[in-house]
Design an enzyme around this catalytic site. Structure first.
Site, short mmCIF file in Angstrom:
data_model
loop_
_atom_site.label_atom_id
_atom_site.label_comp_id
_atom_site.label_asym_id
_atom_site.label_seq_id
_atom_site.Cartn_x
_atom_site.Cartn_y
_atom_site.Cartn_z
N HIS A 41 -36.66 65.60 75.44
CA HIS A 41 -37.27 66.67 76.22
C HIS A 41 -36.19 67.67 76.63
CE1 HIS A 41 -36.18 63.33 78.92
NE2 HIS A 41 -36.01 64.22 79.88
N ASP A 67 -33.54 60.42 78.39
CA ASP A 67 -32.94 59.87 79.61
C ASP A 67 -32.34 58.50 79.29
OD1 ASP A 67 -33.82 62.14 80.82
OD2 ASP A 67 -35.49 61.22 81.91
N HIS A 86 -32.58 66.31 75.45
CA HIS A 86 -31.95 65.01 75.72
C HIS A 86 -33.02 63.95 75.87
CE1 HIS A 86 -33.23 66.36 79.67
NE2 HIS A 86 -33.18 65.08 80.07
N ARG A 132 -36.69 77.62 89.05
CA ARG A 132 -37.54 76.43 88.96
C ARG A 132 -36.81 75.27 89.63
NH1 ARG A 132 -37.95 72.15 85.40
NH2 ARG A 132 -40.06 71.41 85.05
O1 LIG Z 1 -36.53 69.52 85.33
C1 LIG Z 1 -37.25 68.91 84.56
O2 LIG Z 1 -38.43 69.17 84.41
C2 LIG Z 1 -36.66 67.82 83.69
C3 LIG Z 1 -35.44 67.23 84.25
C4 LIG Z 1 -34.85 66.21 83.35
O3 LIG Z 1 -35.27 66.00 82.26
C5 LIG Z 1 -33.70 65.41 83.82
O4 LIG Z 1 -33.18 65.67 84.91
O5 LIG Z 1 -33.30 64.48 83.07
FE LIG Z 2 -34.57 64.15 81.42
#
Ligand SMILES: O=C(O)CCC(=O)C(=O)O
Ligand SMILES: [Fe+2]
Length: 697
Positions: A334, A280, A278, A344
């Protein structure tokens, strides 16, 4: 000792040792860690191991210790049971054949911003990282480590609650639906995110304070994050020649969000993402991740694993910033990979504006149409519901090929080499490009390499063409990625026949060697002729070889941006006057361009010339002159030129002694200078954010 290559959250050997102690001596771990017995693991403490290796073992050890000591608590969401139907007959997500390399994000020490000598370079580094990577990591960010650690503790506790409790109970007095897990809209495994999250609107964090620790921590953290985000936004806006006030005013703290993520271990990591790919939908994201590897980003069409760096925060550009910067800053795709063994955690702070905020590109006409955040958000939600994924900014692109036929021909970019020099041109035809090069200089000069062009064939002054554009040429992909020659050719942003032919040194050397060793070489018509004979001008001659791939990439980047602004039916011609008799006098320009192209930089500020140039500056909006002057002046200083530009109060034209450089013996024109010129053009372009640019030949 080879370990699984997983990095755990254990910070040091002491922690490692305590994990080891947790494992009962009888426990055989060989079925968990290939080939290692518990005895061997214990010894690992004593032998000197690389940190990664140790952490790798610890990861496993921690799991074992948790499994053994903690009572079985069902805090993880029931992914397998709920999404059962999706697993039937599903293929692995097609990532297992990809070679994903690890990368370190550009690292920026924000304390440099407070150092008079370092601040400018630090700002530049931020701008470069946002343009080239869309991601970077920062240290000395001002958010206390202790605060982040407290938040992590609270976060772990929140997720450790039984699943039922998480779904049924309101988290303090945050919004009801702040807890999320999986992907309700998933219609296939590749849409499913193997993760859970608390999505917390910060508007609710300043409700009457309760004494709860989590609320206090969030309150404190959100204040610090807002401050940090504002600092970054100021720098990034400045990089666009704009002011960060707009963003700061619209993205007040209570518009922003905090998202606490947990990625539980996943038994089917090859089939499901931790978080689906996705971008952001915000302006800017601040991410605090733990030491478990998982985050990946796409760069140049390839995925890279971001090496976790526990002492840094990760910053990434969101869609809104990409639109606002007209594509200069990249909102990069990403994702998070799921992990078979480890859980994680991460925390993301999203800098969002109010729904009513209107986002408008910094260049007009922009690549994206004007839109409100509310509208964008709605569109994203609708796309996700209907298609299972977000379409994003592509929806807002001007798709000019769908509009009514353009009255102007499709512009071309040419790398044109005359006997004297190599130029990048944008023009309606090769003939025009040659003519431009002979009379005045559009764009910039590059060190000459590759083929020679015979200038004897004297082109006539071209007339504006009324031919309908090749609509396919207007197609431009919204990849937000670094442009590569092939990609651009594939996107048809440059017509194949005019595409710049990129060759690396080896290829060029081979071509030259072949030419030397053969008694004849083919000219562009395929006829044999003696090497050394100048080839007659042809479109093929325009496919010049450029020595450095890197240079080509930069060039492409400029082309891409130049191309984008041509999409609005207007053209950018960056002219610098040579003031040769028949060249760029305003009268000639007027006749030639029908007053649709403006001189924005001129030569020496001799009184007569500056008057002339002033008139020409007068063609752009008066408000823009200082910006243009300031920018060109900055660049001039950077290049080491003495110019009168750069003083924003100065009413004189920008006076870059630009051509002095191109008259230096060719040998002295290094690749760097070529690059500087590229940057020069790009900067002029970006500086012209509100400048109504026009003109075509
Ligand atoms: O957890 C991560 O490293 C990325 C989280 C992420 O991309 C998001 O929450 O939009
Ligand atoms: Fe993100």
């Amino acid at each position: 000792m080879k370990v699984l290559g997983i990095v755990s959250e254990a910070r040091d050997l002491n922690q490692f040792a305590s994990f080891i102690k947790c494992i009962p001596a009888t426990q055989s771990i060989s079925k968990h860690i290939k080939g290692y017995s518990f005895g061997e693991l214990k010894e690992a403490k004593l032998v000197s191991l690389g940190r990664m290796e140790v952490l790798g073992i610890v990861s496993e050890a921690r799991e074992l210790s948790q499994a053994h000591t903690a009572p079985v608590m069902d805090h993880s969401p029931p992914f397998l049971a709920t999404y059962k139907s999706l697993f039937d007959g599903q293929q692995a997500i097609d990532t297992d054949t990809e070679v994903v390399e690890c990368c370190d994000l550009p690292l920026i020490d924000l304390s440099r911003l407070n150092d008079v000598l370092e601040a400018a370079q630090c700002k530049q580094d931020i701008v470069t990282a946002a343009s080239e990577w869309g991601f970077f990591q920062i240290v000395s960010h001002g958010i206390p480590d202790g605060l982040l650690a407290r938040l992590r503790e609270e976060q772990v506790q929140m997720f450790r609650q039984p699943f039922k409790q998480k779904t049924s109970e309101k988290l303090l007095d945050f919004d009801d639906d702040s807890y999320r897990w999986g992907t309700p809209t998933a219609t296939s495994l590749k849409h499913l995110s193997w993760s859970e999250a608390y999505h917390i609107p910060l508007s609710s964090s300043n409700k009457p304070a309760t004494s709860s620790t989590i609320r206090c921590v969030i309150e404190e953290l959100s204040l610090a994050m807002t401050q940090l985000a504002n600092q970054l936004v100021d720098t990034l806006a400045e990089g666009l020649g704009r002011d960060g006030t707009y963003m700061k005013e619209n993205c007040t703290r209570n518009m922003c969000y905090l998202r606490l993520n947990r990625y539980p271990p996943c038994p089917i990591p090859a089939q499901v993402f931790g978080l689906v790919p996705h971008t952001d939908s915000d302006f800017l994201t601040i991410l605090c991740q733990d030491e478990v590897i998982g985050l990946q980003l796409k760069k140049g069409g390839r995925w890279f694993t971001v090496r976790p760096n526990p002492n840094t925060l990760v910053i990434n550009i969101g869609d809104l910033f990409q639109a606002w910067s007209n594509g200069l800053y990249k909102s990069v795709e990403h994702r998070v990979m799921s992990n078979p063994h480890l859980e994680r955690f991460s925390v993301a702070y999203f800098m969002c504006p109010s729904n009513e905020t209107v986002i408008e590109s910094s260049a007009q006409p922009g690549t994206y149409r004007k839109f409100s955040f509310g509208e964008y958000r709605q569109q994203v939600q609708q796309d996700v519901r209907r298609m299972g994924h977000k379409v994003g900014l592509t929806r807002l692109r001007h798709h000019f090929h769908l509009c009514s036929p353009a009255p102007l021909p499709t512009p071309f970019f040419f790398l044109l080499q005359t006997k004297k020099s190599l130029f990048l041109h944008m023009a309606a035809s090769p003939v025009t490009a040659v003519w431009n090069a002979r009379t005045s200089h559009a764009s910039f000069y590059l060190p000459p390499v590759g083929l020679q062009v015979d200038e004897r064939e004297s082109p006539t002054v071209p007339q504006p063409s009324t031919a309908a554009p090749d609509t396919t040429a207007f197609y431009a992909q919204d990849s937000g990625e670094e442009a590569s020659t092939t990609q651009l050719a594939a996107d048809r942003m440059i017509q194949p026949r005019d595409a710049i032919y990129a060759a690396d040194d080896v290829e060029l050397r081979q071509t030259k060697r072949a030419a030397r060793s053969s008694s004849t070489i083919p000219d562009w018509r395929g006829r044999r002729c003696k090497p050394g004979k100048q080839l007659p001008f042809s479109p093929h001659c325009l496919q010049l070889m450029v020595l450095k791939q890197q240079l080509v990439r930069q060039l492409m980047e400029v082309c891409r941006h130049l191309y984008r602004i041509t999409l609005g039916r207007t053209r950018l011609m960056v002219w610098t006057c040579r003031l040769k008799p028949m060249a760029a006098t305003p009268r000639v320009l007027d006749r030639m361009l029908g007053r649709r192209s403006y001189v924005i930089a001129s030569q020496q500020p001799s009184p007569a010339r500056s008057k002339q140039a002033l008139d020409l500056h007068g063609l752009c909006s008066a408000a823009q002159v200082p910006t243009i002057m300031q920018l060109t002046g900055q660049i001039a200083t950077e290049i080491g030129l003495q110019g009168s530009g750069g003083r924003s109060s100065c009413q004189r034209p920008v006076a870059l002694d630009f051509w002095k450089q191109s008259r230096t013996p060719r040998k002295e024109l290094s690749m760097e200078k070529g690059l500087v010129r590229l940057i020069f053009v790009a900067c002029i372009y970006f500086g012209l954010s509100h400048f109504k640019i026009g003109g075509s030949i």
